[in-house]
Design a protein around this motif. Structure first.
Motif, PDB file in Angstrom:
ATOM      1  N   ASP A 198       0.804  -1.225   0.000  1.00  0.00           N
ATOM      2  CA  ASP A 198       0.000   0.000   0.000  1.00  0.00           C
ATOM      3  C   ASP A 198       0.834   1.272   0.000  1.00  0.00           C
ATOM      4  OD1 ASP A 198      -2.204  -1.619   0.047  1.00  0.00           O
ATOM      5  OD2 ASP A 198      -2.593  -1.380   2.190  1.00  0.00           O
ATOM      6  N   LEU A 199       2.138   1.141   0.137  1.00  0.00           N
ATOM      7  CA  LEU A 199       2.996   2.322   0.139  1.00  0.00           C
ATOM      8  C   LEU A 199       3.192   2.837  -1.279  1.00  0.00           C
ATOM      9  CD1 LEU A 199       5.805   1.096   2.564  1.00  0.00           C
ATOM     10  CD2 LEU A 199       3.999   2.745   3.098  1.00  0.00           C
ATOM     11  N   PRO A 200       3.387   4.147  -1.466  1.00  0.00           N
ATOM     12  CA  PRO A 200       3.800   4.636  -2.779  1.00  0.00           C
ATOM     13  C   PRO A 200       5.051   3.888  -3.222  1.00  0.00           C
ATOM     14  CG  PRO A 200       3.260   6.470  -1.328  1.00  0.00           C
ATOM     15  CD  PRO A 200       3.253   5.243  -0.471  1.00  0.00           C
ATOM     16  N   ALA A 201       5.140   3.602  -4.503  1.00  0.00           N
ATOM     17  CA  ALA A 201       6.231   2.770  -5.013  1.00  0.00           C
ATOM     18  C   ALA A 201       7.602   3.326  -4.639  1.00  0.00           C
ATOM     19  CB  ALA A 201       6.118   2.631  -6.528  1.00  0.00           C
ATOM     20  N   ASP A 202       7.745   4.663  -4.678  1.00  0.00           N
ATOM     21  CA  ASP A 202       9.047   5.236  -4.368  1.00  0.00           C
ATOM     22  C   ASP A 202       9.391   5.100  -2.893  1.00  0.00           C
ATOM     23  OD1 ASP A 202       7.005   7.057  -3.753  1.00  0.00           O
ATOM     24  OD2 ASP A 202       8.317   8.796  -3.999  1.00  0.00           O
ATOM     25  N   VAL A 203       8.375   5.172  -2.029  1.00  0.00           N
ATOM     26  CA  VAL A 203       8.606   5.025  -0.594  1.00  0.00           C
ATOM     27  C   VAL A 203       9.011   3.590  -0.276  1.00  0.00           C
ATOM     28  CG1 VAL A 203       7.522   5.114   1.692  1.00  0.00           C
ATOM     29  CG2 VAL A 203       7.039   6.894   0.005  1.00  0.00           C
ATOM     30  N   ALA A 204       8.302   2.629  -0.857  1.00  0.00           N
ATOM     31  CA  ALA A 204       8.643   1.222  -0.636  1.00  0.00           C
ATOM     32  C   ALA A 204      10.048   0.918  -1.144  1.00  0.00           C
ATOM     33  CB  ALA A 204       7.620   0.320  -1.311  1.00  0.00           C
ATOM     34  N   ALA A 205      10.381   1.444  -2.311  1.00  0.00           N
ATOM     35  CA  ALA A 205      11.708   1.203  -2.879  1.00  0.00           C
ATOM     36  C   ALA A 205      12.801   1.826  -2.018  1.00  0.00           C
ATOM     37  CB  ALA A 205      11.778   1.748  -4.300  1.00  0.00           C
ATOM     38  N   ALA A 206      12.547   3.034  -1.502  1.00  0.00           N
ATOM     39  CA  ALA A 206      13.527   3.695  -0.645  1.00  0.00           C
ATOM     40  C   ALA A 206      13.724   2.919   0.651  1.00  0.00           C
ATOM     41  CB  ALA A 206      13.080   5.119  -0.348  1.00  0.00           C
ATOM     42  N   SER A 207      12.636   2.367   1.182  1.00  0.00           N
ATOM     43  CA  SER A 207      12.737   1.568   2.408  1.00  0.00           C
ATOM     44  C   SER A 207      13.582   0.324   2.158  1.00  0.00           C
ATOM     45  CB  SER A 207      11.340   1.165   2.897  1.00  0.00           C
ATOM     46  OG  SER A 207      10.578   2.306   3.256  1.00  0.00           O
ATOM     47  N   ARG A 208      13.304  -0.376   1.084  1.00  0.00           N
ATOM     48  CA  ARG A 208      14.090  -1.581   0.769  1.00  0.00           C
ATOM     49  C   ARG A 208      15.561  -1.243   0.558  1.00  0.00           C
ATOM     50  NH1 ARG A 208       9.316  -2.730  -2.254  1.00  0.00           N
ATOM     51  NH2 ARG A 208      10.281  -1.844  -4.139  1.00  0.00           N
ATOM     52  N   ALA A 209      15.813  -0.090  -0.055  1.00  0.00           N
ATOM     53  CA  ALA A 209      17.195   0.293  -0.369  1.00  0.00           C
ATOM     54  C   ALA A 209      18.020   0.551   0.893  1.00  0.00           C
ATOM     55  CB  ALA A 209      17.205   1.529  -1.260  1.00  0.00           C
TER      56      ALA A 209
END
Length: 254
Positions: A198-209
């Motif tokens: 449910d997170l914005p794609a950029d937020v999820a990607a930044a978290s994983r990074a």
């Protein structure tokens, strides 16, 4: 699970606050599978009933209780005493997330976060201690956020730092009773509080990074850590914080 861990909780009674979803529900499932009698709490009766049904009913008791309501906590402990006679493990897991810049935090936000995340944990443990025998274990759900600063985390991380410290001081306080107290600090775990999908794609990607493991954790991985801390295998682990975060706070991703 290996055969050596499948029966660690046979004959044990475990209380999990906030057990209707996420890490609480996963821990209830894990400890039930290891033989425990499990008591879970939640504020919503419908969600509580659904969780009990999902977990399989017979070994699981659902009790409606607000962790910040001392009258409700007293009633919870009486229910546990009447049903099971006592407790062996407490997972103080109930919590709320308030993620805002400090300038936007209201008094209502502050009261909610402190009431549930700190007051609720403190009095859950206080009320549960008379039901715990020597060898009993308390695990408090803290957070990776107490280890690092974040622009939206001032209130939330302060409450988690409070319960992290509480675990250490209670470890000393309850040592004469033979009760161990530890905390866990989950990182980015895919739960209703921080749902990856449910997170914005950029937020999820930044978290994983930010995570050397390059992924979100699963509630079952936190449950495995709780299962260890509550078991006899962790008999000499006391006053510690076990970080379950894929390396988020300890290592810099490549």
């Amino acid at each position: 699970m290996s055969e050596s861990t499948t029966a660690r909780y046979t004959g044990k009674t475990v209380l999990i606050t906030g057990g209707t979803s996420g890490m609480g529900l996963a821990t209830a499932r894990r400890l039930r599978d290891e033989g425990a009698r499990v008591v879970i709490t939640g504020r919503d009766r419908g969600r509580l009933d659904a969780a009990v049904e999902e977990l399989g009913g017979d070994a699981v008791l659902g009790v409606t209780a607000d962790a910040a309501d001392l009258t409700a906590l007293d009633a919870l402990m009486e229910t546990v005493r009447a049903r099971h006679g006592g407790l062996d493990v407490v997972f103080a897991n109930a919590g709320v997330g308030v993620f805002k810049p400090s300038a936007e935090i209201t008094e209502a936000d502050f009261d909610l976060a402190v009431d549930v995340n700190f007051k609720g944990v403190f009095f859950t443990v206080q009320r549960a201690v008379p039901l715990l025998p020597p060898g009993g274990s308390v695990i408090i759900n803290a957070s990776w956020t107490l280890h690092r600063g974040g622009s939206l985390l001032s209130l939330y991380s302060a409450t988690k730092a409070a319960v992290h410290n509480l675990a250490r001081t209670l470890a000393a306080d309850l040592a004469p009773r033979g009760i161990r107290v530890n905390s866990i600090s989950p990182g980015y775990i895919d739960t209703p509080m921080y749902p990856e999908a449910d997170l914005p794609a950029d937020v999820a990607a930044a978290s994983r990074a930010r995570v050397p493991a390059h992924r979100f954790g699963r509630p079952a991985e936190v449950a495995a850590a709780v299962a260890f801390l509550g078991s006899a295998e962790a008999a000499y682990v006391n006053g510690q914080d076990l970080v379950v975060d894929g390396g988020l706070v300890a290592a810099i991703p490549d």
